[in-house]
Design a protein around this motif. Structure first.
Motif, PDB file in Angstrom:
ATOM      1  N   ALA A   1      74.919  35.862  76.946  1.00  0.00           N
ATOM      2  CA  ALA A   1      75.684  36.220  75.748  1.00  0.00           C
ATOM      3  C   ALA A   1      76.389  37.534  76.029  1.00  0.00           C
ATOM      4  CB  ALA A   1      74.774  36.343  74.537  1.00  0.00           C
ATOM      5  N   GLN A   2      77.700  37.481  76.193  1.00  0.00           N
ATOM      6  CA  GLN A   2      78.488  38.672  76.501  1.00  0.00           C
ATOM      7  C   GLN A   2      79.375  39.015  75.301  1.00  0.00           C
ATOM      8  OE1 GLN A   2      80.359  38.657  80.581  1.00  0.00           O
ATOM      9  NE2 GLN A   2      79.912  36.469  80.384  1.00  0.00           N
ATOM     10  N   HIS A   3      79.387  40.274  74.940  1.00  0.00           N
ATOM     11  CA  HIS A   3      80.217  40.761  73.847  1.00  0.00           C
ATOM     12  C   HIS A   3      81.043  41.930  74.369  1.00  0.00           C
ATOM     13  CE1 HIS A   3      77.956  38.324  70.975  1.00  0.00           C
ATOM     14  NE2 HIS A   3      76.867  38.713  71.643  1.00  0.00           N
ATOM     15  N   GLY A   4      82.345  41.797  74.294  1.00  0.00           N
ATOM     16  CA  GLY A   4      83.202  42.850  74.811  1.00  0.00           C
ATOM     17  C   GLY A   4      84.595  42.762  74.230  1.00  0.00           C
TER      18      GLY A   4
ATOM     19  N   GLY B   1      96.760  37.670  60.461  1.00  0.00           N
ATOM     20  CA  GLY B   1      95.778  38.695  60.142  1.00  0.00           C
ATOM     21  C   GLY B   1      95.264  38.717  58.723  1.00  0.00           C
ATOM     22  N   ASP B   2      95.886  37.936  57.804  1.00  0.00           N
ATOM     23  CA  ASP B   2      95.439  37.940  56.408  1.00  0.00           C
ATOM     24  C   ASP B   2      94.716  36.648  56.049  1.00  0.00           C
ATOM     25  OD1 ASP B   2      97.659  36.292  56.513  1.00  0.00           O
ATOM     26  OD2 ASP B   2      98.630  37.120  54.731  1.00  0.00           O
ATOM     27  N   GLU B   3      94.119  35.993  57.055  1.00  0.00           N
ATOM     28  CA  GLU B   3      93.383  34.751  56.852  1.00  0.00           C
ATOM     29  C   GLU B   3      91.954  34.973  57.333  1.00  0.00           C
ATOM     30  OE1 GLU B   3      95.687  31.799  58.918  1.00  0.00           O
ATOM     31  OE2 GLU B   3      97.517  32.288  57.802  1.00  0.00           O
ATOM     32  N   TYR B   4      90.964  34.833  56.434  1.00  0.00           N
ATOM     33  CA  TYR B   4      89.659  35.429  56.692  1.00  0.00           C
ATOM     34  C   TYR B   4      88.503  34.475  56.951  1.00  0.00           C
ATOM     35  CZ  TYR B   4      92.141  39.584  55.282  1.00  0.00           C
ATOM     36  OH  TYR B   4      93.060  40.606  55.222  1.00  0.00           O
ATOM     37  N   GLU B   5      88.649  33.196  56.628  1.00  0.00           N
ATOM     38  CA  GLU B   5      87.520  32.291  56.849  1.00  0.00           C
ATOM     39  C   GLU B   5      87.144  32.222  58.328  1.00  0.00           C
ATOM     40  OE1 GLU B   5      89.118  31.099  52.887  1.00  0.00           O
ATOM     41  OE2 GLU B   5      90.009  31.637  54.820  1.00  0.00           O
ATOM     42  N   GLY B   6      88.147  32.131  59.196  1.00  0.00           N
ATOM     43  CA  GLY B   6      87.866  32.079  60.623  1.00  0.00           C
ATOM     44  C   GLY B   6      87.132  33.302  61.135  1.00  0.00           C
ATOM     45  N   PRO B   7      87.654  34.513  60.876  1.00  0.00           N
ATOM     46  CA  PRO B   7      86.912  35.700  61.319  1.00  0.00           C
ATOM     47  C   PRO B   7      85.495  35.789  60.761  1.00  0.00           C
ATOM     48  CG  PRO B   7      89.173  36.289  60.835  1.00  0.00           C
ATOM     49  CD  PRO B   7      89.014  34.856  60.411  1.00  0.00           C
ATOM     50  N   ILE B   8      85.311  35.428  59.494  1.00  0.00           N
ATOM     51  CA  ILE B   8      83.952  35.472  58.929  1.00  0.00           C
ATOM     52  C   ILE B   8      83.023  34.559  59.720  1.00  0.00           C
ATOM     53  CG2 ILE B   8      82.548  34.773  56.941  1.00  0.00           C
ATOM     54  CD1 ILE B   8      84.864  35.764  55.155  1.00  0.00           C
ATOM     55  N   ALA B   9      83.443  33.309  59.895  1.00  0.00           N
ATOM     56  CA  ALA B   9      82.598  32.334  60.578  1.00  0.00           C
ATOM     57  C   ALA B   9      82.371  32.709  62.041  1.00  0.00           C
ATOM     58  CB  ALA B   9      83.225  30.946  60.480  1.00  0.00           C
ATOM     59  N   LEU B  10      83.403  33.224  62.705  1.00  0.00           N
ATOM     60  CA  LEU B  10      83.306  33.443  64.145  1.00  0.00           C
ATOM     61  C   LEU B  10      82.601  34.739  64.512  1.00  0.00           C
ATOM     62  CD1 LEU B  10      86.732  32.010  65.346  1.00  0.00           C
ATOM     63  CD2 LEU B  10      84.485  30.902  65.238  1.00  0.00           C
ATOM     64  N   PHE B  11      82.771  35.800  63.725  1.00  0.00           N
ATOM     65  CA  PHE B  11      81.964  36.997  63.989  1.00  0.00           C
ATOM     66  C   PHE B  11      80.473  36.670  63.810  1.00  0.00           C
ATOM     67  CE2 PHE B  11      85.813  39.732  63.399  1.00  0.00           C
ATOM     68  CZ  PHE B  11      85.653  40.525  64.522  1.00  0.00           C
ATOM     69  N   GLU B  12      80.160  35.867  62.783  1.00  0.00           N
ATOM     70  CA  GLU B  12      78.769  35.474  62.565  1.00  0.00           C
ATOM     71  C   GLU B  12      78.266  34.581  63.693  1.00  0.00           C
ATOM     72  OE1 GLU B  12      78.361  33.710  58.733  1.00  0.00           O
ATOM     73  OE2 GLU B  12      78.890  35.538  57.648  1.00  0.00           O
ATOM     74  N   LEU B  13      79.075  33.605  64.094  1.00  0.00           N
ATOM     75  CA  LEU B  13      78.663  32.686  65.153  1.00  0.00           C
ATOM     76  C   LEU B  13      78.428  33.432  66.461  1.00  0.00           C
ATOM     77  CD1 LEU B  13      78.255  29.632  65.835  1.00  0.00           C
ATOM     78  CD2 LEU B  13      80.640  29.644  66.605  1.00  0.00           C
ATOM     79  N   ALA B  14      79.296  34.369  66.785  1.00  0.00           N
ATOM     80  CA  ALA B  14      79.142  35.134  68.017  1.00  0.00           C
ATOM     81  C   ALA B  14      77.827  35.915  68.026  1.00  0.00           C
ATOM     82  CB  ALA B  14      80.321  36.087  68.196  1.00  0.00           C
ATOM     83  N   ARG B  15      77.436  36.405  66.866  1.00  0.00           N
ATOM     84  CA  ARG B  15      76.192  37.160  66.767  1.00  0.00           C
ATOM     85  C   ARG B  15      74.966  36.248  66.837  1.00  0.00           C
ATOM     86  NH1 ARG B  15      76.991  38.964  62.092  1.00  0.00           N
ATOM     87  NH2 ARG B  15      75.518  37.710  60.881  1.00  0.00           N
TER      88      ARG B  15
END
Length: 334
Positions: free
Chosen positions: A21-24, A63-77
């Motif tokens: 699991a790499q985060h960068g 940049g003003d569409e938020y469902e993807g970032p919410i789901a993907l920041f959580e999934l990455a974690r």
């Protein structure tokens, strides 16, 4: 032709072919007034062992569409690399400058990332991001999921979508992934302007491609964020990257078969809709009225449906400008 292009200026701080699991970041040099040797730092995660298919999951194309970032920041974690067969590459906010500004386009160069593909290594910041994704991420992927919603100016029925393609086998595989996503609706799409889109570039490379429209209004609801979370995992299960079967039933299939689906404002003013999202509409029915706002006593312009179907999208703010997309009607897919 890509071999003739200069190298990308983007430097990943992760091994794109590595394990665990790499985060960068994707570090893109950007010299500006407040940082002569500054960089745009785009978050990226690479998770898995590489022994299997690769999925590229992207959000924040606008940049003003938020469902993807919410789901993907959580999934990455949350993703356990031991549970991943293959690899998952996650870009929660692909147009990171726009995402940080909360705008559709980049505050750096006004670039609309989803009209900038395949990009250029010598172009603007937005073009350089598109170029790196095109040349270094998409070729590694077997399946691509790109999250969208309506942003600040549109509101959509929550659907996953794929496009009609000349390659019918590629089209079939893409719609199977759409069904696996299990959004409330599934859309068969033809774009009114596909030039420069991420979709077009990915599909031209023969990849399975799924996109979404999940609400809008420049925010994310609990419902639409949950659809995005489940949909991302469902697509990974469908691809065999995560174990198990996709959860939920495939959504009701709709289609956008022609330009008649789209209605545009010929007048500026205050819009009042006669139908809500998901409601049936009939050809010739008034769907919206645009009221003049510069004086009282003037009759509104009436905008009618050009075909039978359901109201799939609508302009979000109350005031519209000439040329704005007012609404989209989808038909029942055959």
């Amino acid at each position: 032709m890509s071999d003739l292009l200069p190298p990308s200026p983007v430097t990943p701080t992760v091994d794109l072919d590595g394990g665990g699991a790499q985060h960068g970041y994707l570090r893109l040099p950007y010299s500006r007034d407040d940082s002569a040797w500054g960089s745009v730092m785009i978050p990226i995660a690479v998770i898995g062992d590489g022994d299997g298919p690769t999925a590229l999951l992207t959000g924040g194309n606008h940049g003003d569409e938020y469902e993807g970032p919410i789901a993907l920041f959580e999934l990455a974690r949350e993703l356990d690399p031991a549970a991943v067969r293959g690899r998952v590459i996650i870009l929660p906010a692909m147009n990171y400058p726009a995402f940080r500004a909360g705008t559709r386009t980049s505050p750096i160069d006004r670039g609309n990332l989803n009209r900038s593909f395949p990009g250029s290594p010598t172009g603007t910041v937005t073009g350089k991001i598109a170029d790196f994704v095109t040349r270094h991420l998409v070729p590694r992927a077997d399946i691509v999921l790109d999250f969208h919603s309506g942003g600040r100016t549109l509101d959509f029925l929550p659907y996953a979508a794929a496009h009609e393609l000349d390659d019918k086998e590629q089209e079939r595989r893409s719609f199977e992934a759409v069904a696996a996503f299990a959004a409330p609706y599934a859309m068969r799409m033809r774009e009114i302007d596909a030039v420069g889109m991420f979709d077009t570039t990915v599909e031209a490379m023969g990849k399975v491609f799924v996109t979404t429209e999940l609400g809008g209004g420049g925010t994310a609801s609990a419902t639409t964020a949950a659809i995005a979370r489940r949909g991302a995992r469902n697509v990974l299960k469908h691809a065999g990257i995560l174990a198990g079967d996709p959860e939920g039933a495939p959504g009701r299939f709709l289609a956008m078969p022609s330009p008649d689906c789209f209605a545009f404002a010929e007048n500026a003013g205050l819009v009042a809709f006669a139908r809500d999202l998901g409601e049936p509409v009939a050809r010739g029915e008034v769907i919206a009225r645009i009221h003049p706002v510069d004086r009282t006593g003037a009759a509104p312009a009436e905008i009618r449906a050009a075909l039978d179907g359901v109201l799939a999208a609508r302009h979000f703010p109350g005031l519209v400008q000439q040329g704005d997309c007012l609404f989209v009607i989808a038909t029942t897919a055959s």
